[in-house]
Design an enzyme around this catalytic site. Structure first.
Site, PDB file in Angstrom:
ATOM      1  N   ASP A   1      14.952   8.477 -13.304  1.00 51.79           N
ATOM      2  CA  ASP A   1      14.676   9.121 -14.641  1.00 51.79           C
ATOM      3  C   ASP A   1      12.971   9.418 -15.087  1.00 51.79           C
ATOM      4  OD1 ASP A   1      16.907  10.447 -15.807  1.00 51.79           O
ATOM      5  OD2 ASP A   1      17.520   8.431 -16.411  1.00 51.79           O
TER       6      ASP A   1
ATOM      7  N   ASP B   1      25.288  15.346 -17.026  1.00 54.74           N
ATOM      8  CA  ASP B   1      24.022  13.500 -17.397  1.00 54.74           C
ATOM      9  C   ASP B   1      24.299  13.046 -19.094  1.00 54.74           C
ATOM     10  OD1 ASP B   1      22.645  11.432 -17.311  1.00 54.74           O
ATOM     11  OD2 ASP B   1      20.703  12.185 -16.622  1.00 54.74           O
TER      12      ASP B   1
END
Length: 223
Positions: free
Chosen positions: A36, A177
């Site tokens: 991320d 996610d």
């Protein structure tokens, strides 16, 4: 029988020993590493950049790495992340001046392409680009922080997108996610997910990684 891949989101890992954490979670059974990238602009947080990705590769991590760009803009980060060792580069279409150009740039760099959709991102962003992308990342929380709760409205979004991609001749993986845990995994897979991005439930669990991932995998084989 449907098999779903596990992508370990290192946002929840111990950054003081990140290389070892990733190595441990891979040996425990994780299929993909989810990386991320946050910029304190598109999302209210700052995380990691290409230098950290290169360090992970230099450490000896050879697994698939999906770089999720939660940044605005995106194009200036595509080349350095590709050079650092990304396999997939996933971006939010509303964060680029030209979606098709960003897709083509990722492909030119030798990486596979992902489009990330937040809970409120309209599916119209998928129009005219489905034949060019490899992953659709469906955010089940608003991007920016680990440890959030899965939004139930996302079940319908997964199903709707699954119905769209099933009509495509090219294979597109559906990745989900945010807020995934043992109580909602099976339903997410039934709705059509191919990849489960899991952070907190793996890295912040009291069980060893290998037990946690085995437990997850028992839940994601759907007959």
């Amino acid at each position: 029988m449907t098999k779903c891949l596990i992508a370990a989101s290192i946002l929840s890992a111990n950054f003081a020993c990140l290389g070892q954490e990733i190595n441990d979670v891979i040996h425990a059974g994780a299929d993909i590493i989810h990386f991320d990238v946050m910029d304190n602009h598109y999302v209210p947080n700052i995380t990691i950049g290409p230098t950290v990705l290169k360090a992970i590769r230099d450490y000896g991590i050879n697994s698939i790495i999906d770089v999720h760009l939660m940044t605005k803009p995106v194009d200036n980060l595509i080349i350095p992340f590709a050079q650092a060792g990304a396999d997939y580069i996933t971006f939010h279409p509303e964060n680029t001046y030209h979606v098709d150009r960003s897709i083509n740039l990722i492909k030119q760099c030798g990486c596979k392409v992902g489009l990330a959709l937040t809970p409120t991102t309209p599916l119209s962003y998928l129009d005219y680009v489905l034949e060019k992308i490899d992953i659709i990342l469906i955010m089940a929380v608003n991007p920016g922080y680990a440890g959030q709760t899965f939004l139930p409205v996302i079940y319908n979004k997964i199903q709707n997108i699954n119905n769209i991609v099933k009509k495509q001749t090219n294979k597109i993986l559906l990745s989900v996610d945010g807020g995934i845990n043992i109580n909602n995994i099976s339903k997410i897979v039934i709705c059509g997910a191919n990849i489960l991005v899991i952070g907190s439930f793996i890295f912040n669990n009291t069980m060893p990684y290998i037990q946690t991932i085995k437990y997850i995998k028992k839940k994601i084989f759907i007959k």
